[in-house]
Write a protein that holds these residues in place. Structure first.
Motif, mmCIF file in Angstrom:
data_model
loop_
_atom_site.group_PDB
_atom_site.id
_atom_site.type_symbol
_atom_site.label_atom_id
_atom_site.label_comp_id
_atom_site.label_asym_id
_atom_site.label_seq_id
_atom_site.Cartn_x
_atom_site.Cartn_y
_atom_site.Cartn_z
ATOM 1 N N LYS A 49 0.815 -1.196 -0.143
ATOM 2 C CA LYS A 49 -0.017 0.082 -0.046
ATOM 3 C C LYS A 49 0.953 1.194 0.070
ATOM 4 O O LYS A 49 0.675 2.190 -0.880
ATOM 5 C CB LYS A 49 -0.875 0.064 1.185
ATOM 6 C CG LYS A 49 -1.835 1.192 1.145
ATOM 7 C CD LYS A 49 -2.796 0.997 2.317
ATOM 8 C CE LYS A 49 -3.829 2.398 2.500
ATOM 9 N NZ LYS A 49 -4.270 2.287 3.746
ATOM 10 N N THR A 57 -1.925 -4.495 -1.234
ATOM 11 C CA THR A 57 -3.080 -4.314 -1.888
ATOM 12 C C THR A 57 -3.075 -5.425 -2.938
ATOM 13 O O THR A 57 -2.273 -5.464 -3.945
ATOM 14 C CB THR A 57 -2.943 -2.820 -2.535
ATOM 15 O OG1 THR A 57 -2.964 -2.008 -1.355
ATOM 16 C CG2 THR A 57 -4.472 -2.588 -3.130
ATOM 17 N N SER A 64 -10.143 -3.213 -5.163
ATOM 18 C CA SER A 64 -9.001 -3.707 -4.551
ATOM 19 C C SER A 64 -9.290 -4.308 -3.113
ATOM 20 O O SER A 64 -10.401 -3.801 -2.579
ATOM 21 C CB SER A 64 -8.129 -2.184 -4.466
ATOM 22 O OG SER A 64 -8.587 -1.463 -3.825
ATOM 23 N N GLU A 66 -7.075 -5.140 0.805
ATOM 24 C CA GLU A 66 -5.743 -4.928 1.177
ATOM 25 C C GLU A 66 -5.653 -6.098 2.293
ATOM 26 O O GLU A 66 -6.855 -6.608 2.846
ATOM 27 C CB GLU A 66 -5.920 -3.735 2.279
ATOM 28 C CG GLU A 66 -5.829 -2.485 1.465
ATOM 29 C CD GLU A 66 -5.759 -1.496 2.468
ATOM 30 O OE1 GLU A 66 -5.812 -1.479 3.745
ATOM 31 O OE2 GLU A 66 -5.353 -0.299 1.922
#
Length: 90
Positions: A49, A57, A64, A66
């Motif tokens: 990220k 990510t 998207s 995480e």
């Protein structure tokens, strides 16, 4: 008592990343809430990220997610590399 209830809701928190045929599937459970994201494995981008120790990510086609929240920060680059290798495998 409140602390035990809070712990109980978060005891099963975690992430699962799997390849299911041509799909990369990410399942994240937080406080009993399950989130699921699926991507075509040939289009997935794997990036930190922000910086090497940040969350990872996974993105494709404007979506998207995480991952890596439950992995020690210094091990996240290895996780990102492992995901990239798995995506390239036939």
């Amino acid at each position: 008592m409140l602390a035990l209830v809070r712990y109980g809701r978060h005891a099963a928190d975690g992430e699962r990343i799997s390849l299911q045929g041509r799909r990369l599937v990410v399942e994240k459970e937080t406080a009993g809430r399950l989130e699921r994201a699926e991507f075509d494995r040939s289009w997935v981008h794997v990036e930190p990220k922000a910086g090497d120790r940040s969350l990872i990510t996974l993105s494709a086609h404007g979506r998207s997610v995480e991952v890596g929240r439950y992995v020690r920060p210094e091990l996240r680059p290895a996780l990102a590399s492992e995901i990239r290798r798995a995506l390239r495998a036939a």
